[in-house]
Design a protein around this motif. Structure first.
Motif, PDB file in Angstrom:
ATOM      1  N   GLU A 323      31.640  20.354  43.390  1.00 29.22           N
ATOM      2  CA  GLU A 323      32.185  21.098  42.255  1.00 29.22           C
ATOM      3  C   GLU A 323      32.005  22.607  42.478  1.00 29.22           C
ATOM      4  O   GLU A 323      32.902  23.402  42.249  1.00 29.22           O
ATOM      5  N   ARG A 324      30.820  22.969  42.981  1.00 29.02           N
ATOM      6  CA  ARG A 324      30.582  24.387  43.261  1.00 29.02           C
ATOM      7  C   ARG A 324      31.529  24.906  44.327  1.00 29.02           C
ATOM      8  O   ARG A 324      32.000  26.040  44.265  1.00 29.02           O
ATOM      9  N   ALA A 325      31.769  24.081  45.334  1.00 29.95           N
ATOM     10  CA  ALA A 325      32.666  24.494  46.414  1.00 29.95           C
ATOM     11  C   ALA A 325      34.071  24.729  45.857  1.00 29.95           C
ATOM     12  O   ALA A 325      34.757  25.674  46.237  1.00 29.95           O
ATOM     13  N   ARG A 326      34.444  23.856  44.918  1.00 33.33           N
ATOM     14  CA  ARG A 326      35.763  23.995  44.298  1.00 33.33           C
ATOM     15  C   ARG A 326      35.839  25.305  43.513  1.00 33.33           C
ATOM     16  O   ARG A 326      36.798  26.057  43.602  1.00 33.33           O
ATOM     17  N   GLN A 327      34.753  25.577  42.748  1.00 33.19           N
ATOM     18  CA  GLN A 327      34.708  26.818  41.965  1.00 33.19           C
ATOM     19  C   GLN A 327      34.768  28.034  42.879  1.00 33.19           C
ATOM     20  O   GLN A 327      35.418  29.029  42.589  1.00 33.19           O
ATOM     21  N   ARG A 328      34.062  27.912  43.989  1.00 27.15           N
ATOM     22  CA  ARG A 328      33.997  29.007  44.937  1.00 27.15           C
ATOM     23  C   ARG A 328      35.384  29.342  45.476  1.00 27.15           C
ATOM     24  O   ARG A 328      35.776  30.498  45.569  1.00 27.15           O
ATOM     25  N   LEU A 329      36.116  28.297  45.781  1.00 26.73           N
ATOM     26  CA  LEU A 329      37.461  28.482  46.302  1.00 26.73           C
ATOM     27  C   LEU A 329      38.335  29.142  45.247  1.00 26.73           C
ATOM     28  O   LEU A 329      39.132  30.029  45.542  1.00 26.73           O
ATOM     29  N   SER A 330      38.123  28.715  44.001  1.00 26.69           N
ATOM     30  CA  SER A 330      38.942  29.276  42.932  1.00 26.69           C
ATOM     31  C   SER A 330      38.582  30.756  42.721  1.00 26.69           C
ATOM     32  O   SER A 330      39.461  31.590  42.500  1.00 26.69           O
ATOM     33  N   ILE A 331      37.296  31.107  42.842  1.00 26.54           N
ATOM     34  CA  ILE A 331      36.895  32.516  42.727  1.00 26.54           C
ATOM     35  C   ILE A 331      37.522  33.324  43.859  1.00 26.54           C
ATOM     36  O   ILE A 331      38.017  34.431  43.655  1.00 26.54           O
ATOM     37  N   GLU A 332      37.524  32.728  45.054  1.00 32.02           N
ATOM     38  CA  GLU A 332      38.099  33.450  46.194  1.00 32.02           C
ATOM     39  C   GLU A 332      39.583  33.738  45.961  1.00 32.02           C
ATOM     40  O   GLU A 332      40.050  34.847  46.210  1.00 32.02           O
ATOM     41  N   ASN A 333      40.277  32.734  45.435  1.00 30.44           N
ATOM     42  CA  ASN A 333      41.698  32.947  45.144  1.00 30.44           C
ATOM     43  C   ASN A 333      41.890  34.043  44.109  1.00 30.44           C
ATOM     44  O   ASN A 333      42.752  34.904  44.251  1.00 30.44           O
ATOM     45  N   ASP A 334      41.038  34.008  43.051  1.00 29.17           N
ATOM     46  CA  ASP A 334      41.146  35.025  42.003  1.00 29.17           C
ATOM     47  C   ASP A 334      40.793  36.413  42.536  1.00 29.17           C
ATOM     48  O   ASP A 334      41.355  37.419  42.091  1.00 29.17           O
ATOM     49  N   LEU A 335      39.840  36.446  43.488  1.00 30.95           N
ATOM     50  CA  LEU A 335      39.469  37.740  44.080  1.00 30.95           C
ATOM     51  C   LEU A 335      40.660  38.358  44.815  1.00 30.95           C
ATOM     52  O   LEU A 335      40.877  39.570  44.741  1.00 30.95           O
ATOM     53  N   HIS A 336      41.404  37.503  45.516  1.00 29.67           N
ATOM     54  CA  HIS A 336      42.609  37.985  46.206  1.00 29.67           C
ATOM     55  C   HIS A 336      43.531  38.669  45.215  1.00 29.67           C
ATOM     56  O   HIS A 336      44.009  39.778  45.460  1.00 29.67           O
ATOM     57  N   ALA A 337      43.754  37.990  44.086  1.00 35.45           N
ATOM     58  CA  ALA A 337      44.657  38.531  43.071  1.00 35.45           C
ATOM     59  C   ALA A 337      44.082  39.828  42.503  1.00 35.45           C
ATOM     60  O   ALA A 337      44.804  40.812  42.297  1.00 35.45           O
ATOM     61  N   ALA A 338      42.763  39.839  42.269  1.00 40.89           N
ATOM     62  CA  ALA A 338      42.118  41.026  41.691  1.00 40.89           C
ATOM     63  C   ALA A 338      42.251  42.224  42.628  1.00 40.89           C
ATOM     64  O   ALA A 338      42.466  43.355  42.180  1.00 40.89           O
TER      65      ALA A 338
END
Ligand code: C2E
Ligand code: CA
Ligand code: CA
Length: 605
Positions: A323-338
């Protein structure tokens, strides 16, 4: 010398030259030819069988063909003969030999359709068609070919450096373990190992020493394993251990801890004593994965978690990790957008500024810039009213750097993010001067991560930012952690020299949390160090106090200014002032402030 045996007396009288030719073929031809009857018994076999198997043709006549074949290949022979009734069929089989060296033959089976030749054994009229139930088997020696093939196959499955099985071999072994475990209804364990300080050895002692160490690690692990275990090199400093018969997670964990303990003893590499450790992640079949990809991915996730827990740790995979790995990936994607939004001029990032206080007079001498991320998130409470995600109102959530900086570092996004932080901090420092709020000496201190520090021409980036905002070099300070320096000490030393040449001071951040020594750090041209808040907190105990005192004394002797972080109590403040720490920072004075809050705070002074 080859001696041609006497031709066997022929029943009828063919041309002598043809008969002689047939005899040469039978004795010296590279192929072994035999004829079998409907029961698959040998009716005739060429004399060359002696050369390949050590058995003579007369001894074999009337015996089943299977008697010639290696016991493990007899099922395949049966399959081949079953096919052969209908059409031509072939397969590679081993011949049985008195010694253990296998002779590989390619066996081709064909129905006999040609008229029967004149033959001393086959009964019947010359030229009469052969009975349909008889077949001919042609066996061609392919041993050499097989040996080359086997050698190549072995090579393709071996790690050239350590001689251990490589990824390909490991994945085959995992697949085989899965097959066996699923049939026999048991489990097994897979562990992924990563050496703790390997990079450091590679960087300081050289790649050859690193290679030698990897071989020594492989040999030491192989020593503590059982025959049924597989140890493979996955790549770099990662090894994988497959316990093919270990269905008990606790036992597997215990055995992996023993491996880690074995790696804890020092290694001798090129005459130098080297200490390394290892961290490992475990995945169990079938609980943590039912196929090879899942098992490897989950052991890897557990290993990463083990590494973040500190040296010599073993972690078993859990659903929570996934679950953490999934969250991490989602944060990484959001960081790209940010970061894309930041480049377009509307950044969701903002800086906070935490005052740094001079021990002498307790006035603010500078600030540390700390980044925050304002992330818009769909408002969960209004989900029912607006099922369409786009129509849902978003709420802003402030995310602290501890959550996203490590992800930005791993993904490389820290480079553009760090550039933005540097530029924004310089812009803010300029605005303070313009507003006449601070002295010329007032500085803004910017955190720099390893990746940024090692990337391209970092000093040039700083020079550009100073020039763009018209700042003097001493109005900026760079904070870099011990671990960022140790990541690549030579490169770090060069970058630090270049930054110092600009006149920008450098402070070593989180001092004491890395594994380096003060003596080692003295080789780097830093102007100051920041004692980590964990040491300041420990000052309440006698031992903690002694560490801080010693650090301050040595740093001052090396001409480094000391900043104590995380000062929360008046007692800590007084003790730090007493032992000579020049600067103080912590909640006792201020939390990180917005720019407006800082301006108010400065105005009050
Ligand atoms: P750091 O450089 O050690 O920053 C100090 C951290 O300690 C800050 O947390 C600060 O809010 C917190 N702190 C300050 N005084 C006290 C205190 O008295 N008690 C306690 N318990 N904590 C205190 P923050 O802002 O969450 O930053 C965390 C870390 O994130 C920083 O640690 C730094 O390593 C990293 N970071 C922050 N901004 C940046 C940035 O712009 N670039 C990079 N590369 N890293 C950053
Ligand atoms: Ca810092
Ligand atoms: Ca720090």
């Amino acid at each position: 010398m080859i001696t041609v045996p006497e031709a066997a007396p022929a029943r009828a009288a063919p041309e002598p030259a043809t008969l002689h030719g047939l005899h040469l073929l039978a004795h010296y031809g590279s192929e072994l030819v035999c004829e079998i009857d409907a029961r698959q018994h040998l009716v005739w076999i060429s004399p060359s069988v002696a050369r390949l198997t050590g058995l003579t043709a007369p001894a074999l006549q009337g015996r089943p063909l299977a008697d010639l074949i290696h016991i493990n290949d007899r099922n395949r022979l049966a399959t081949l003969l079953a096919q052969g009734e209908a059409a031509n069929a072939q397969d590679s089989l081993r011949l049985l030999r008195p010694d253990s060296n296998p002779v590989w033959v390619e066996c081709r089976v064909e129905p006999i359709t040609a008229p029967a030749p004149i033959d001393p054994i086959v009964q019947g009229e010359p030229g009469a068609p052969a009975p349909a139930t008889r077949r001919v088997c042609v066996l061609r020696d392919i041993t050499e070919h097989r040996q080359i093939e086997d050698g190549l196959a072995r090579l393709a499955r071996t790690d050239t450096l350590t001689g251990l099985p490589n990824r390909l071999r490991l994945t085959e072994r995992i697949d085989a373990s899965i097959l066996r475990a699923s049939r026999q209804d048991h489990g097994f364990a897979l562990a992924m190992f990563d050496l703790d300080h390997f990079k450091y050895v590679n960087d300081t002692l050289g790649h050859d020493a690193g290679d030698e160490l990897l071989c020594a690690v492989g040999a030491r692990l192989a020593d503590v394993l059982r025959d049924t275990d597989v140890l493979a090199r996955w790549g770099g400093d990662e090894f994988v251990l497959l316990f093919g018969r270990e269905s008990n997670a606790a036992v597997a964990q215990h055995r992996i801890e023993a491996c880690i303990a074995a790696l804890g003893a020092p290694f001798l590499v090129r005459g130098r004593v080297v200490h390394i450790g290892a961290s490992a992640g475990i995945a169990m079949y079938p609980e943590d994965g039912t196929n090879q990809t899942e098992l490897m991915r989950n052991a890897d996730l557990a290993m990463y978690r083990a590494k973040s827990h500190g040296p010599s740790t073993v972690v078993r995979f859990s659903a929570d990790l996934a679950e953490r790995a999934r969250q991490r990936l989602s944060i990484e994607n959001d960081l790209h957008a940010a970061l894309a939004a930041t480049a377009a001029g509307h950044s969701p990032f903002a800086l906070r500024y935490q005052p740094i206080i001079d021990s002498d007079g307790l006035a603010m001498s500078g600030v540390e810039a700390l980044v925050r991320w304002f992330k818009s998130e769909p408002d969960e409470r209004s989900t029912q009213d607006a099922p369409d995600a786009a129509a849902r109102p978003a709420t802003m959530r402030m995310i602290g750097p501890d959550l996203f900086i490590p992800i930005a570092e791993e993904s490389g996004l820290i480079v553009p993010l760090g550039s933005w932080v540097l530029d924004e901090a310089c812009r803010f420092r300029r605005s303070l001067s313009d507003a006449g709020q601070v002295d010329d000496d007032f500085y803004v201190s910017v955190n720099v991560s390893a990746r940024q520090f090692q990337s391209g021409d970092f000093a040039e980036l700083i020079r550009g930012a100073l020039a763009r905002h018209g700042l003097a070099a001493h109005q900026l300070q760079i904070e870099v952690t011990e671990s960022a320096i140790m990541h690549n000490p030579e490169r770090a030393a060069a970058t630090m020299q270049a930054i110092r040449a600009l006149g920008v001071p450098i402070a070593i951040d989180d001092f004491g949390t890395g594994f380096s020594s003060l003596a080692y750090l003295a080789r780097f041209p830093a102007n100051g160090l920041k004692i980590d808040k964990s040491f300041v907190r420990a000052m309440d105990s006698g031992a903690g106090m002694a560490i801080v005192e010693a650090t301050v004394a040595i740093a001052n002797a090396l001409n480094m200014k000391v900043t104590a972080e995380g000062v929360e109590t008046a007692a800590q403040r007084d003790a730090l002032v007493e032992c000579g720490s020049q600067r103080l920072q912590g909640y006792l004075f201020d939390k990180p402030l917005t720019s407006d809050e800082l301006l108010q705070r400065l105005a009050k002074n």
